[in-house]
Structures are given as structure tokens and as C-alpha cells.
Scaffold this motif. Structure first.
Motif, PDB file in Angstrom:
ATOM      1  N   HIS A   1       4.081   0.490   9.663  1.00 15.21           N
ATOM      2  CA  HIS A   1       4.121  -0.975   9.694  1.00 15.21           C
ATOM      3  C   HIS A   1       4.533  -1.506  11.071  1.00 15.21           C
ATOM      4  O   HIS A   1       4.181  -2.625  11.425  1.00 15.21           O
ATOM      5  CB  HIS A   1       5.079  -1.502   8.617  1.00 15.21           C
TER       6      HIS A   1
ATOM      7  N   TRP B   1      -1.225   0.102  -2.651  1.00 18.34           N
ATOM      8  CA  TRP B   1      -1.154  -1.211  -1.994  1.00 18.34           C
ATOM      9  C   TRP B   1      -1.146  -1.142  -0.463  1.00 18.34           C
ATOM     10  O   TRP B   1      -1.286  -2.149   0.203  1.00 18.34           O
ATOM     11  CB  TRP B   1       0.129  -1.919  -2.458  1.00 18.34           C
ATOM     12  N   HIS B   2      -0.937   0.045   0.090  1.00 19.67           N
ATOM     13  CA  HIS B   2      -0.760   0.164   1.543  1.00 19.67           C
ATOM     14  C   HIS B   2      -2.086   0.541   2.209  1.00 19.67           C
ATOM     15  O   HIS B   2      -2.626   1.624   1.983  1.00 19.67           O
ATOM     16  CB  HIS B   2       0.310   1.226   1.838  1.00 19.67           C
TER      17      HIS B   2
ATOM     18  N   GLU C   1       0.281   5.278  -2.428  1.00 23.34           N
ATOM     19  CA  GLU C   1       0.609   3.845  -2.399  1.00 23.34           C
ATOM     20  C   GLU C   1      -0.706   3.069  -2.470  1.00 23.34           C
ATOM     21  O   GLU C   1      -1.404   2.916  -1.459  1.00 23.34           O
ATOM     22  CB  GLU C   1       1.366   3.496  -1.104  1.00 23.34           C
TER      23      GLU C   1
ATOM     24  N   ASP D   1       0.593  -4.134   3.403  1.00 25.96           N
ATOM     25  CA  ASP D   1       0.772  -3.946   1.968  1.00 25.96           C
ATOM     26  C   ASP D   1       0.146  -5.156   1.297  1.00 25.96           C
ATOM     27  O   ASP D   1       0.513  -6.294   1.597  1.00 25.96           O
ATOM     28  CB  ASP D   1       2.267  -3.868   1.608  1.00 25.96           C
TER      29      ASP D   1
HETATM   30 ZN   LIG Z   1       3.238  -0.224   3.405  1.00 24.56          ZN
END
Ligand SMILES: [Zn+2]
Length: 249
Positions: free
Chosen positions: A160, A216-217, A214, A167
Motif C-alpha cells: 500500500h 479485496w486487495h 485477500e 482495497d
Molecule cells: Zn490491501
């Protein structure tokens, strides 16, 4: 008379010179014969076939420079320097930021999702070194260091911080496993590559990335690499580029 005698004396020399000349012509004609030329042509005709077939250029961008869209940041490779701040940070909504190129691609993706009746929002984009200090500390406080290290990056080790990661939230799910089960999450999983994004952490690649899946990432890598990942069903940036990773710092 004098001349004839001279000629007689020099005849062996003359024959020798003629023989040398003939030998020279013979060897010249051999090396320039059609057979020899054909050999040369066929050599140059086969040469390109021995070179590797033209394919995806993996050296196009750096995997270590933090400004590169192909930079690999994981537990073995922190940002250099760890306090790196990306240039051209651009708002992507919801108070979040990404690098300008990634922000434009995300906006395009969100617009197309909206046209398909699905609303997506930016859950978390760029996070500074200092922000990651508190995010990681909070994870350790709440879940202990082992769990924190499997879900959250130590400061200087978070993708990030590059400005290339996002995300995504939608369908009533805000940064969680539930996102992958929503129509919004399924749409992003199926279409993100068209906009230059890859799902960075999957069940299949957790050994090489060092993180659990993940849904969402997403990570912006540019349309060419995202397309290549899609076409070849590549697993992770680490395995694709042959860069070390895994769960240990
Ligand atoms: Zn993330």
C-alpha cells in the motif's frame, strides 16, 4: 635469338606462374560456387529460428524500484527506502489516494462496474510509512504478532505504501472475505485485468506472497502485465519474475 633463348630459360617459371594462377581461380570459384552460397543462405535462414520466440518482455520495468509499476514488495523485499513516499498521489474517492496512472485506471474500472449496476468504492489505497506503523501496531495489540504478520505488513513492507495497491469495497462488504462472494467482488475478480489490476493475494499463491488470500486487495501493474497474468494464469508476481518472498521476514 637472344629473346628465344630467354623464353626457353624462363618457360618453367612461366608454367609455375600459370599453375599458381589456375589454383587461385579454382579456389575462388569453389568458395563462391552456388553450393557455397546456398550454404550461407540456409545458415542465415535458420539463424532466427534458434533465437527464443518473441514473447512477453519481463525486463521492461524494474521489480525493485519503488516507482516502478512492477515493483515487488513483500516480507523479503521492503520498500527502498522504507520511508518512501510516491509521487503524483491522486484522490480515488473516500479520502483515499493512488499513483495517478493507477487512479485513472481505477476510476475507469469503477465507472464500468457502475454501468453494469455494481457500485465499488476505494476502501484503502496509499498508506504512508507512519500510517502502517499504527496499523501494524494495532493488529499486534489485537491479535498477537503471528496473526498480525499473516494479515498486515510491518512498516516499510506494505504494498500500500507504493501507491499501486487498493482495497476495494462493495456489496455491503468493507475489506473482508465477504467481498469475494458479492456480485461486486466477482465482477472485479473477473474484470480487473482489463484495467491493469491483478488480485495480489490468492489461496493458490500464499506460499510465495506470504499472505493469505485477500479477495479485496488489488494491485495495479499496468494492462500489459495484467493481460499476461490473465492469459498465462500466472500465480504471483514472485513466481512470475522469480523473486523471493514467503511468510518469513
Ligand atoms: Zn490491501
Amino acid at each position: 635469338m637472344r629473346y628465344t633463348r630467354l623464353m626457353k630459360r624462363r618457360t618453367p617459371l612461366l608454367i609455375f606462374v600459370i599453375l599458381i594462377g589456375l589454383a587461385g581461380i579454382f579456389s575462388y570459384s569453389r568458395s563462391h560456387s552456388p553450393a557455397a552460397s546456398t550454404d550461407k543462405v540456409s545458415h542465415s535462414a535458420t539463424a532466427p529460428q534458434s533465437k527464443p520466440a518473441p514473447g512477453f518482455d519481463k525486463k521492461q520495468f524494474s521489480t525493485s524500484l519503488p516507482t516502478s509499476p512492477w515493483v515487488i514488495v513483500n516480507k523479503q523485499h521492503p520498500l527502498q527506502p522504507k520511508t518512501y513516499i510516491p509521487p503524483d498521489l491522486t484522490p480515488v474517492g473516500n479520502g483515499q489516494y493512488m499513483r495517478a496512472e493507477a487512479a485513472a485506471a481505477l476510476s475507469h474500472m469503477f465507472d464500468d462496474a457502475k454501468a453494469a449496476g455494481l457500485t465499488l468504492t476505494a476502501g484503502s489505497g496509499y498508506r504512508s510509512y507512519d500510517t502502517q506503523v499504527s496499523v501494524y501496531a494495532s493488529e499486534v495489540r489485537n491479535f498477537g504478532q503471528t496473526v498480525a504478520d499473516s494479515e498486515s505488513a510491518r512498516p516499510g513492507f506494505s504494498e500500500h505504501q507504493t501507491g499501486w495497491a487498493i482495497d476495494i469495497s462493495g456489496g455491503g462488504c468493507n475489506i473482508g472475505d465477504c467481498f469475494g462472494t458479492t456480485p461486486q467482488g466477482k465482477w472485479v475478480a473477473a474484470n480487473a485485468y482489463k484495467y491493469g489490476f491483478i488480485q495480489r493475494y490468492t489461496t493458490a499463491n500464499s506460499a510465495s506472497t506470504g499472505y493469505r488470500a485477500e479477495s479485496w486487495h488489488f494491485r495495479y501493474v499496468g494492462p500489459a502485465l495484467a493481460q499476461e497474468f490473465h492469459d498465462t494464469q500466472a500465480s504471483s508476481l514472485e513466481t512470475f519474475f522469480g523473486v523471493s518472498g514467503g511468510p518469513n521476514y
